[in-house]
Design an enzyme around this catalytic site. Sequence first.
Site, PDB file in Angstrom:
ATOM      1  N   HIS A  34     -11.020  73.320 -14.701  1.00  0.00           N
ATOM      2  CA  HIS A  34     -10.058  72.574 -13.900  1.00  0.00           C
ATOM      3  C   HIS A  34      -8.710  73.276 -14.008  1.00  0.00           C
ATOM      4  O   HIS A  34      -8.544  74.176 -14.830  1.00  0.00           O
ATOM      5  CB  HIS A  34      -9.938  71.132 -14.401  1.00  0.00           C
ATOM      6  CG  HIS A  34      -9.427  71.053 -15.807  1.00  0.00           C
ATOM      7  ND1 HIS A  34     -10.259  71.212 -16.902  1.00  0.00           N
ATOM      8  CD2 HIS A  34      -8.177  70.886 -16.299  1.00  0.00           C
ATOM      9  CE1 HIS A  34      -9.534  71.136 -18.004  1.00  0.00           C
ATOM     10  NE2 HIS A  34      -8.262  70.933 -17.675  1.00  0.00           N
ATOM     11  N   HIS A 121      -4.220  78.735 -13.091  1.00  0.00           N
ATOM     12  CA  HIS A 121      -5.412  79.554 -13.326  1.00  0.00           C
ATOM     13  C   HIS A 121      -6.546  78.655 -13.812  1.00  0.00           C
ATOM     14  O   HIS A 121      -6.308  77.509 -14.200  1.00  0.00           O
ATOM     15  CB  HIS A 121      -5.115  80.619 -14.389  1.00  0.00           C
ATOM     16  CG  HIS A 121      -4.777  80.025 -15.724  1.00  0.00           C
ATOM     17  ND1 HIS A 121      -3.510  79.547 -16.012  1.00  0.00           N
ATOM     18  CD2 HIS A 121      -5.540  79.782 -16.816  1.00  0.00           C
ATOM     19  CE1 HIS A 121      -3.511  79.054 -17.247  1.00  0.00           C
ATOM     20  NE2 HIS A 121      -4.728  79.178 -17.744  1.00  0.00           N
TER      21      HIS A 121
END
Length: 189
Positions: A34, A121
Amino acid sequence: MDVDERIRRQVARVQNVLGPVASGAKWVDPVLCHITLKFLGYMAEEQLPDVSEGCRRAAARGKPFDLSFHGVGAFPRWRGARVLWMGIGTGEAPLGEMAAAVETAMEPLGFKPENRPFSPHLTLARFKVPPGRDLEEAGRRFEHERFGSVHVAEMRLMRSQLRPSGPSYSVLQAFPLDKNYWPKSVRTG
């Protein structure tokens, strides 16, 4: 922000290719991948209503957008890597706006602002001891690869629990990204 099964399969593919040259890597389970907008750390149960309302206000400022995943790299750099990551292509600007809105909403609640810029990221692996040059050479194969995209329509408040077997995450609440969803009084808050 969550990702879908297609992106999780891409994460697993990259991990499988880099696994043999990433000695000492602690791989993130692709199911758990996530994007963290803000890590709050420990939070007392009494804070949950205020945090939820702050997240609701932050989400109300956003609108759904597409987010693409592009490239693989390392923090702080390939040599000396502590984190191996999959990067963001399109959608970085609205994602950054969402992170800033969450940051703004959490500061009055006592959560300190980040002291470094937001760097979105997906974490693929962590290293206690930086890996050797083989990882850099193998990882550069993915430097410009496009992995796919997801449509982001909500932000989630997550609970993270660290266990010896690894972290587990549960969704406490989801907030739609839609400026028109909330009443005007909430949108301006």
